[in-house]
Design a protein around this motif. Sequence first.
Motif, PDB file in Angstrom:
ATOM      1  N   SER A 827       0.838  -1.213   0.000  1.00  0.00           N
ATOM      2  CA  SER A 827       0.000   0.000   0.000  1.00  0.00           C
ATOM      3  C   SER A 827       0.862   1.247   0.000  1.00  0.00           C
ATOM      4  O   SER A 827       0.588   2.229  -0.724  1.00  0.00           O
ATOM      5  N   ILE A 828       1.924   1.223   0.773  1.00  0.00           N
ATOM      6  CA  ILE A 828       2.815   2.389   0.833  1.00  0.00           C
ATOM      7  C   ILE A 828       3.488   2.613  -0.518  1.00  0.00           C
ATOM      8  O   ILE A 828       3.600   3.754  -1.018  1.00  0.00           O
ATOM      9  N   VAL A 829       3.932   1.538  -1.173  1.00  0.00           N
ATOM     10  CA  VAL A 829       4.577   1.657  -2.490  1.00  0.00           C
ATOM     11  C   VAL A 829       3.617   2.212  -3.519  1.00  0.00           C
ATOM     12  O   VAL A 829       3.961   3.084  -4.341  1.00  0.00           O
ATOM     13  N   ASN A 830       2.388   1.758  -3.517  1.00  0.00           N
ATOM     14  CA  ASN A 830       1.380   2.255  -4.464  1.00  0.00           C
ATOM     15  C   ASN A 830       1.122   3.727  -4.259  1.00  0.00           C
ATOM     16  O   ASN A 830       0.964   4.505  -5.213  1.00  0.00           O
ATOM     17  N   LEU A 831       1.029   4.160  -3.015  1.00  0.00           N
ATOM     18  CA  LEU A 831       0.803   5.579  -2.739  1.00  0.00           C
ATOM     19  C   LEU A 831       1.959   6.425  -3.243  1.00  0.00           C
ATOM     20  O   LEU A 831       1.775   7.527  -3.770  1.00  0.00           O
ATOM     21  N   ILE A 832       3.164   5.905  -3.064  1.00  0.00           N
ATOM     22  CA  ILE A 832       4.330   6.656  -3.542  1.00  0.00           C
ATOM     23  C   ILE A 832       4.324   6.766  -5.056  1.00  0.00           C
ATOM     24  O   ILE A 832       4.636   7.829  -5.633  1.00  0.00           O
ATOM     25  N   ASN A 833       3.968   5.712  -5.731  1.00  0.00           N
ATOM     26  CA  ASN A 833       3.941   5.745  -7.212  1.00  0.00           C
ATOM     27  C   ASN A 833       2.888   6.716  -7.742  1.00  0.00           C
ATOM     28  O   ASN A 833       3.067   7.347  -8.798  1.00  0.00           O
ATOM     29  N   LYS A 834       1.774   6.824  -7.051  1.00  0.00           N
ATOM     30  CA  LYS A 834       0.751   7.757  -7.502  1.00  0.00           C
ATOM     31  C   LYS A 834       1.215   9.203  -7.323  1.00  0.00           C
ATOM     32  O   LYS A 834       0.839  10.095  -8.043  1.00  0.00           O
TER      33      LYS A 834
END
Length: 834
Positions: A827-834
């Motif tokens: 979840s943290i990685v996805n937020l960073i990519n967005k």
Amino acid sequence: MNFNILEKSKFSLEQFTFQVKTSLFIILFSLIVLPGFSQTKNPKIDELTDEQIVQFYEKAQESGMTESQIEKAALSRGYTPSDIAKMKDRIAKVKANQKNTSDDKDNTNSTGRTLPNDLSKKKTDTPAKNKNDEQDDQDNEQNPDKSLNISKLKSNKDKKDSLLTEKPEMPKKVKVFGSNLFNNETLTFEPNLRIATPKSYQLGPDDELNVDIFGDVLDNYKLKVSPEGTVKVLNLSPIYVNGLTVDAASERIIGRLRQLYQGLNHPGSGASAQVTLGNVRSIKVTLTGEVKYPGTYTLSSLATVFNALYFSGGPSENGSFRNIKVIRDNKVVRVLDLYDFLLRADQKDNIRLQDQDIIRVSDYETRVEFEGEVKRPMIFEVQKGENLKDVLRFAGGFTDKAYTYTIGLKRNTSRELKLINITQDEVNTFIPQNGDKYAIGAIIERYENKVEIKGSVFRPGEYAIENGLSTVKELIRKAEGVKEDAFLNRAIITRRKENYDPEIIAFDLGKLLRGEVKDIPLIREDVITITAIGRLREIRTVTISGEVNREGTFDYIDGMTVGDLIIKSGGFTYGASVSKLQLSRRVKDDTTGLEPNQSVIIKTFDINENLQLTSEESKYVLKPFDLVYVRKSPRYEPQKNVEISGEVLFPGKYSIKDKSQRISDLIKMAGGLKEGAFLRGARFYRDTTIIGVELQKVLEKPDSKENLLLLDLDRLVIPRELQTVKLTGELLNPVSIPFNRIFTIKDYISAAGGYTEFAVRNRVYVKYANGTSGRTKHIFFIPIYPKVEQGSEIVIPSKAKNARKLTPSERIAIVAGIASLSLTITSIVNLINK
């Protein structure tokens, strides 16, 4: 005589016939009649015990059946004639054993005397039961189960009573002197039956006389005195012997026997006779008065007064030990004083008793008590005319610590108590009275005329104040004078004041001895202390260390030099240097030439190697507390050895020539390597520790760091070529395997069966032959195992075997935690990519 033999033979035949009939009767009755053998199955004869045989014998005597009736009944029950014969043999054996046993008992004193069977038993003290206890005993006999309950209830009640009421400790009762004489079980006063017949012994009814006729005629008679006082010999009229002594009766009986044996006991007749006393009769003696168990007792006719008193328990609590009367025919024939026996072992009044004698123990008249420092603190009985000195003798006299100057006395008067002090002079004339209580004290641990001198005199110790020894100067003279090291300026007297507090009196000892001051009188308990000079200062010492045979600290002596100190220390060692000795001295008064902060004086000097006396030695006179250091010679060193073993030409120990020698030099000194020496497996030891040295590099490059300098006791071991690899640790089959150059660690582990469940696979390491090790490394979680060489050892470490395994629920929780953590990271990685 033939008639007697015939009669005896007839009696023996009748007895034998009776025994045979009785045996048959017992056999048949035992098999049929006795309870316990009337069951469906007949018992086997061989299974019966001797006790059962005895029981059969006793029951058979009570039966009224005839022998034929018992035999028919036995046969009808299935017993065979052989069974009856076996039973007959068993009965005969048991009867024979019983007869032998009874014969042994009868023959124990067959040649001597025996006591009558009806003698009285000794009375003993038994605790009396109250009525409740007697009723409980009756109930227990009728109902055993009830007795258990009653005993439990009584025990619980006793415990409860002991908790509620605590009995006070009773005062110790003072014993009456002699009270334990007749209570001692090891002292029986039994008459001795093996002694010669007393000359004064008078015969009476039931006494037995043995008449032995020997010589040309052999015969024997056992004559028992009849109630009429006579003895009967076959074919002779009765012979009256009652009241006669044995000697008188012997003359009368032998005189009558001459009617049957002519010339008996006359010279030339060829026949002699002897009359002796056999078994003795019993007599009845009555004990009355203050005895423990009064009454009439049946005793042996050889019994004495002591025997009778023993059976009756002796005098009672109020009985006299010194006024025991023996009454015979209403007359007092003897008065017995037990103190004669207790104190002097005198039995002159212990007379032999006669039938119908009366022993009366009177009440005591005067008793006194002794306590304290006497040898026997007890209660004693006193007779008229005896004084205190006599009673002290009864008590064994004073102990060694007794205070005899005065004796304290508590005396009963008509109204109250009275205290009396008895002096030493009054002891011989003082008359004790009933109830007197004498207290003997102990002497005081003090001296009335003691003085003491200690310290620096030739004979210190305790002395008595007496004529010629009453002053300090006289005491010193008695102690043979003061020693040479005595401190004469001051001595002290430790003295007790009137209230016994200590005080110190100082005086000038030198002036006293020279008569310049007045002498000092002594009083009791004075202690004179004369101190030695050496005890008034610190103990003076000097110390030496370094190259001497016995280092240490020694007592200082005036005039001692360095050479003297070296002699005391055992001399120089072989490597000592006689130059540059160093002396360290404390600074006290003389500070000339010293720096402001200097606290010690340091001197360096040389000394004669042979310690010869020279004028220079006077410069090295020591003072107290000096320290001397002896150095080692600069070039002196003891030999240092190293050792080489294994595959070299000359193994052994070698000395290190200088400090520059190395491992390669050691191999050269040993002549070099042998063919087949395994250099990779060489081990170098220093102080029992292995130093990993690659000997191949040492020999190829002598200037490398591997070529270590040699030290004392180093050791080099060069083995032969090692061709195996050893596997140890957590393997299914720990084993040694031949070295293979193409094998990896995994190959070796597979050859050993693989890992166990406790193996730590990522920590495998290799121990090489020279002592070094190689561990497993990891690159990106990929293990890189160390190289395997000849002679190495592969070690598989172990996990902790007692570590607890995870339960299924714990494993699920860990997996769930990891999954949750993964989702969070995603979840943290996805937020960073967005």
